[in-house]
Design a protein around this motif. Structure first.
Motif, short mmCIF file in Angstrom:
data_model
loop_
_atom_site.label_atom_id
_atom_site.label_comp_id
_atom_site.label_asym_id
_atom_site.label_seq_id
_atom_site.Cartn_x
_atom_site.Cartn_y
_atom_site.Cartn_z
N ALA A 1 -2.96 12.25 15.56
CA ALA A 1 -2.04 11.75 16.59
C ALA A 1 -1.06 10.77 15.97
O ALA A 1 0.15 10.84 16.22
CB ALA A 1 -2.84 11.07 17.71
N ALA A 2 -1.56 9.86 15.13
CA ALA A 2 -0.68 8.88 14.50
C ALA A 2 0.35 9.59 13.62
O ALA A 2 1.55 9.32 13.69
CB ALA A 2 -1.50 7.90 13.67
N ALA A 3 -0.12 10.53 12.79
CA ALA A 3 0.79 11.21 11.87
C ALA A 3 1.86 12.00 12.62
O ALA A 3 3.05 11.93 12.29
CB ALA A 3 -0.01 12.14 10.96
N LEU A 4 1.44 12.74 13.65
CA LEU A 4 2.39 13.59 14.35
C LEU A 4 3.42 12.77 15.12
O LEU A 4 4.61 13.09 15.10
CB LEU A 4 1.66 14.56 15.29
CG LEU A 4 0.89 15.66 14.56
CD1 LEU A 4 -0.06 16.39 15.49
CD2 LEU A 4 1.85 16.67 13.92
N THR A 5 2.98 11.68 15.79
CA THR A 5 3.97 10.88 16.53
C THR A 5 4.93 10.19 15.56
O THR A 5 6.13 10.13 15.82
CB THR A 5 3.32 9.78 17.40
OG1 THR A 5 2.22 9.26 16.70
CG2 THR A 5 2.91 10.31 18.73
N LEU A 6 4.40 9.69 14.45
CA LEU A 6 5.28 8.98 13.52
C LEU A 6 6.27 9.92 12.85
O LEU A 6 7.34 9.51 12.42
CB LEU A 6 4.47 8.23 12.47
CG LEU A 6 3.80 6.95 12.99
CD1 LEU A 6 2.93 6.33 11.93
CD2 LEU A 6 4.85 5.96 13.46
N GLN A 7 5.90 11.21 12.78
CA GLN A 7 6.87 12.16 12.22
C GLN A 7 7.93 12.53 13.23
O GLN A 7 9.05 12.85 12.88
CB GLN A 7 6.13 13.42 11.76
CG GLN A 7 5.42 13.21 10.44
CD GLN A 7 5.10 14.50 9.76
OE1 GLN A 7 5.05 15.55 10.39
NE2 GLN A 7 4.90 14.46 8.46
N THR A 8 7.53 12.54 14.52
CA THR A 8 8.48 12.94 15.57
C THR A 8 9.46 11.82 15.88
O THR A 8 10.66 12.03 15.95
CB THR A 8 7.72 13.33 16.84
OG1 THR A 8 6.57 14.08 16.46
CG2 THR A 8 8.59 14.13 17.77
N TRP A 9 8.90 10.61 16.11
CA TRP A 9 9.79 9.50 16.41
C TRP A 9 9.83 8.54 15.23
O TRP A 9 8.81 7.96 14.86
CB TRP A 9 9.29 8.73 17.65
CG TRP A 9 9.43 9.54 18.89
CD1 TRP A 9 10.58 9.84 19.55
CD2 TRP A 9 8.38 10.16 19.63
NE1 TRP A 9 10.31 10.61 20.65
CE2 TRP A 9 8.98 10.82 20.72
CE3 TRP A 9 6.99 10.22 19.47
CZ2 TRP A 9 8.23 11.54 21.65
CZ3 TRP A 9 6.25 10.93 20.40
CH2 TRP A 9 6.88 11.58 21.47
N ARG A 10 10.99 8.39 14.65
CA ARG A 10 11.10 7.48 13.51
C ARG A 10 11.69 6.17 13.97
O ARG A 10 12.86 6.09 14.33
CB ARG A 10 11.98 8.10 12.43
CG ARG A 10 11.34 9.30 11.81
CD ARG A 10 12.30 10.04 10.91
NE ARG A 10 11.72 11.31 10.52
CZ ARG A 10 10.79 11.46 9.60
NH1 ARG A 10 10.34 10.40 8.95
NH2 ARG A 10 10.30 12.64 9.31
N PHE A 11 10.89 5.13 13.97
CA PHE A 11 11.38 3.81 14.35
C PHE A 11 11.63 3.00 13.10
O PHE A 11 11.11 3.29 12.04
CB PHE A 11 10.33 3.08 15.20
CG PHE A 11 10.10 3.72 16.53
CD1 PHE A 11 11.03 3.60 17.54
CD2 PHE A 11 8.94 4.46 16.75
CE1 PHE A 11 10.81 4.20 18.77
CE2 PHE A 11 8.73 5.06 17.97
CZ PHE A 11 9.66 4.93 18.98
#
Lengths: 327, 289
Positions: A71-81
C-alpha cells in the motif's frame, strides 16, 4: 491515573528519550542494528495484541507487513508529494488504512475459528495474498516496486529511519499498553483463559476479538510500511515472507508471553543473536531459529522473562511456583 | 476437458497419499504436524538419493523409504512431540514441529541446494492413449500405487488389532486406556504410520513432478486443505479430499490460469473452514472444536 501508571509512563518516556538521543551519537552500523530491533519489536508487539492477549496464534501475520508495504509503495508511486512529512504520512497512512481494511474484511469469518484452525487459516490468508500480489499485474509483486527515498537530505537515512521506527514502536507499545489496561484488554485476557466461560459471563467475545485483530493488523501494517520505506525496493517474496511471521512469534515466545516486555526483550535478544553475532552464518539462519524455538519450548516455556522471574523468586527464597505441567 | 479431469484425478491420488498421514495424526492426536511437508520432501530426496546412488527404481524404493519414515516418525513422536505436548500445550507442539521443519529444510538446502530436482526412471517418458485421452505411464503408476497404499491403510485400521487400538484412542484416549490400550505406544505407532505415508507420497511426487526443499510448506498446507475438505482421520476422507483438490487444481490451471491454482486451493480451504470445518465426510473426532 494511578501513581504506578504515571511512573511507568514517565519511565517509558525516559527510555524513549534516551534511545532517541542515542540516535544522534551511534555509528551507522549500530543505527542499523537499532533500526532492525525496532522494526522486529514493533511487528512482535502487533502480533502480541492478538497472539499474546487472546492466545490467537496467527502464523500468517506477514500478510499485514506485505499489505502495508505494498500500500505504501503503490500510493507513493501514484501521488508524488514534496517534503518528507507528507511522503511519510501518505505512505504510512495508506499502509495502516489498507491493513485495517483487510483485517476488517477477514476478521468476522476468520475469528470464528479457534486454535489450530485459526492458525492455519491465517497461514492460508497470507499465502493467498502473496500469490495475489504476484499474480495480478497491478501490484507488480513479481517484478518489484521501488519506493522513493523519503529521508530528508540533511539527515543520514539510517538515522532518519532509526527515529521513525523508534516512534512507531513507541506508538505500538502505547496502544498495546492502553488496550491491556482497558475493558478490551480484560475481555481478551478472559478469552485467553477460557473463551466459552468468558462468553457465558457476558464478555462480548466477538467484539473484543475483532477490535484486537484490527489493532494488531494496523500496527503490523504500519511497521510493514516503514520496513518497505527503509528497504527502498520490495517484491512479493521480500515482504510476504513466512520468516517474518515466524520472527514475530519467536520474539514473543523467547521474551515470554507474560507481559508486553516479552516481545520487546525477545526482539532485542533475537536480533542481536541472529543478525549480529551469527551474521556470518546466514546460511544456517533458519536452522538456528528453529533450534531456538525448540529449545525455548522445552527449556523455558515462559520465555526469558519467565526464567528471570523464577530465578528472582528463588533468590528471595520462597517457592518458585509454576513449574511444568504435572501431566 | 476429459483430459483435464483425468489429469486432475491422477494428481489427486498423489495428494491423497500426501494428506492421509497428516489426517491420521491430526485425527488421533489432535496435533497439527507442521513438519509433515518435511517428511514429504524428505521422501522425495531419499528417492532421489537411492535413484542416483543405487539406480533403485522409485517404486521399489518405496519400501525402505516408508520403513525409514516410520522409524523417524515414531522416534520423533516419542522424543519430541510427546514431551512437548506434556510440557506445554498443543500450540507448543505446533511450534516444535515448525522449528524442526526449519532445521531440516535448511539442512536439505545446504546439502542439495535450492535447485529444482526430479527423479526420472526409464519409463518416465512413456504414455498411453485411450481415445482422446493421453495418460503418462509414470502418473498412472503413481496413481495406482497411491490407491493401493490408501486401501492398505484403510484395511490396517479396520481389521488389525493395532488399527482398532488407533481408532479407539482417536475416539477417546481415556476410554481406550481404561480398556488396556497403551496410549503412548499407539501415539508413536500413529505418528510412525503417518510419517511413513508422507515419505511414501514424497517418492510418488518425486516421480511425477519437480521438487525443491522450500516446497515443504506448500505440502503441509495442501495436506491441511485435503483434510479439511474430506474430513479428519479417515482414509476415505483423505481420498475424497485429495481427488477433489486435484480436480480443482487442474481445472483452474487449464481454464483460469496457472498462477491462480494456489489462490483457488486456499480459497477452497477458507470457504470450507467457514462453512463446514468437519469436512465432507466429517467424522470430526475431537479435533473439531
Amino acid at each position: 491515573m494511578s501513581a504506578r501508571a504515571l511512573m511507568s509512563v514517565a519511565l517509558g518516556a525516559a527510555a524513549v528519550g534516551g534511545l532517541a538521543w542515542l540516535g544522534t551519537v551511534l555509528s551507522p552500523f549500530h543505527l542499523r542494528v537499532g533500526l532492525s530491533i525496532f522494526l522486529s519489536a514493533g511487528m512482535a508487539i502487533g502480533w502480541y495484541i492478538l497472539g499474546g492477549f487472546a492466545r490467537y496464534y496467527s502464523f500468517g501475520h506477514t500478510v499485514f507487513v506485505g499489505v502495508g508495504a505494498f500500500a505504501a509503495a503503490l500510493t507513493l508511486q501514484t501521488w508524488r508529494f514534496d517534503g518528507w512529512v507528507l511522503q511519510v504520512a501518505t505512505g504510512v497512512g495508506a499502509a495502516m488504512a489498507a491493513s485495517a481494511v483487510l483485517a476488517a474484511v477477514i476478521a468476522l469469518p476468520i475469528l470464528r475459528l479457534r486454535g489450530h484452525y485459526f492458525t492455519i487459516a491465517m497461514l492460508a490468508v497470507a499465502l493467498v495474498c502473496a500469490e495475489a500480489a504476484s499474480a495480478f499485474p497491478v501490484f507488480r509483486g513479481s517484478i518489484g516496486l521501488t519506493l522513493p527515498d523519503v529521508a530528508p537530505p540533511s539527515v543520514r537515512p539510517e538515522r532518519f529511519f532509526y527515529w521513525m521506527s523508534l516512534g512507531a514502536v513507541t506508538l505500538a507499545v502505547a496502544v498495546a499498553a492502553l488496550i491491556a489496561r482497558a475493558r478490551l484488554g480484560y475481555g481478551l485476557f478472559a478469552i485467553r483463559e477460557d473463551e466459552d466461560a468468558a462468553q457465558m459471563l457476558g464478555v462480548p467475545t466477538t467484539r473484543c476479538k475483532v477490535l484486537a485483530f484490527l489493532a494488531s493488523g494496523t500496527i503490523t501494517g504500519l511497521m510493514g510500511a516503514l520496513y518497505a520505506l527503509n528497504l527502498g525496493y520490495i517484491t512479493t517474496d521480500s515482504v510476504f515472507r513466512g520468516a517474518l511471521s515466524l520472527d514475530m512469534i519467536v520474539n514473543s515466545l523467547v521474551g515470554g508471553m507474560g507481559s508486553l516486555f516479552g516481545p520487546l526483550v525477545g526482539a532485542v535478544v533475537m536480533t542481536l543473536l541472529t543478525k549480529v553475532m551469527l551474521g556470518d552464518f546466514l546460511e544456517y539462519h533458519l536452522a538456528i531459529t528453529g533450534l531456538i524455538v525448540v529449545a525455548i519450548v522445552f527449556l523455558a516455556p515462559d520465555g526469558l522473562l519467565g526464567l528471570a522471574e523464577k530465578a528472582w523468586r528463588r533468590v528471595r527464597g520462597g517457592n518458585a511456583g509454576g513449574g511444568a505441567d504435572p501431566r | 476437458m476429459l483430459q483435464t479431469i483425468v489429469n486432475g484425478l491422477l494428481y489427486g491420488g498423489t495428494l491423497s497419499v500426501a494428506a492421509v498421514g497428516f489426517s491420521l495424526i491430526f485425527g488421533v492426536m489432535n496435533v497439527i504436524n507442521l513438519a509433515h511437508g518435511v517428511f514429504v520432501v524428505g521422501g522425495a530426496y531419499a528417492a532421489l538419493a537411492l535413484w542416483t546412488g543405487l539406480r533403485l527404481d522409485p517404486i521399489l524404493a518405496l519400501v525402505p523409504i516408508m520403513a525409514g519414515g516410520f522409524v523417524v516418525g515414531a522416534a520423533y513422536q516419542r522424543f519430541v512431540i510427546g514431551p512437548a505436548v506434556r510440557r506445554g500445550s498443543p500450540v507448543a507442539a505446533l511450534l516444535v514441529t515448525f522449528g524442526l521443519s526449519l532445521v531440516v529444510v535448511n539442512g536439505l538446502t545446504i546439502v542439495y541446494s535450492s535447485a529444482v530436482r526430479n527423479v526420472s526412471p526409464a519409463y518416465a517418458f512413456f504414455s498411453v492413449r485411450i481415445g482422446d485421452v493421453t495418460i503418462d505411464a509414470v502418473r498412472a503408476i503413481a496413481f495406482v500405487t497411491a490407491l493401493v497404499l490408501i486401501a492398505a491403510l484403510a484395511l490396517f485400521l479396520r481389521t488389525t488389532v493395532w488399527g482398532r487400538m488407533i481408532r479407539a484412542t482417536a475416539q477417546s484416549e481415556l476410554a481406550a486406556r481404561l480398556c488396556g490400550v497403551d496410549a503412548r505406544r499407539v501415539y508413536a505407532l500413529t505418528f510412525g504410520v503417518g510419517s511413513a505415508f508422507a515419505a511414501g507420497s514424497g517418492v510418488l511426487i518425486g516421480m511425477i513432478m519437480p521438487f525443491t526443499p522450500a516446497e515443504e510448506v506448500q505440502w503441509t498446507v495442501y495436506a491441511f486443505v485435503v483434510v479439511v475438505l474430506g474430513g479428519v482421520g479417515s482414509p476415505a476422507g483423505a481420498m475424497l479430499g485429495g481427488l477433489l483438490l486435484g480436480l480443482a487444481a487442474t481445472l483452474t490451471q487449464t481454464y483460469v490460469g496457472p498462477v491462480y491454482t494456489n489462490v483457488v486451493m486456499f480459497m477452497i480451504l477458507l470457504a470450507m473452514l467457514l462453512v463446514r470445518p468437519n469436512g465432507i465426510l466429517g467424522s470430526a473426532f475431537r479435533a473439531s472444536r
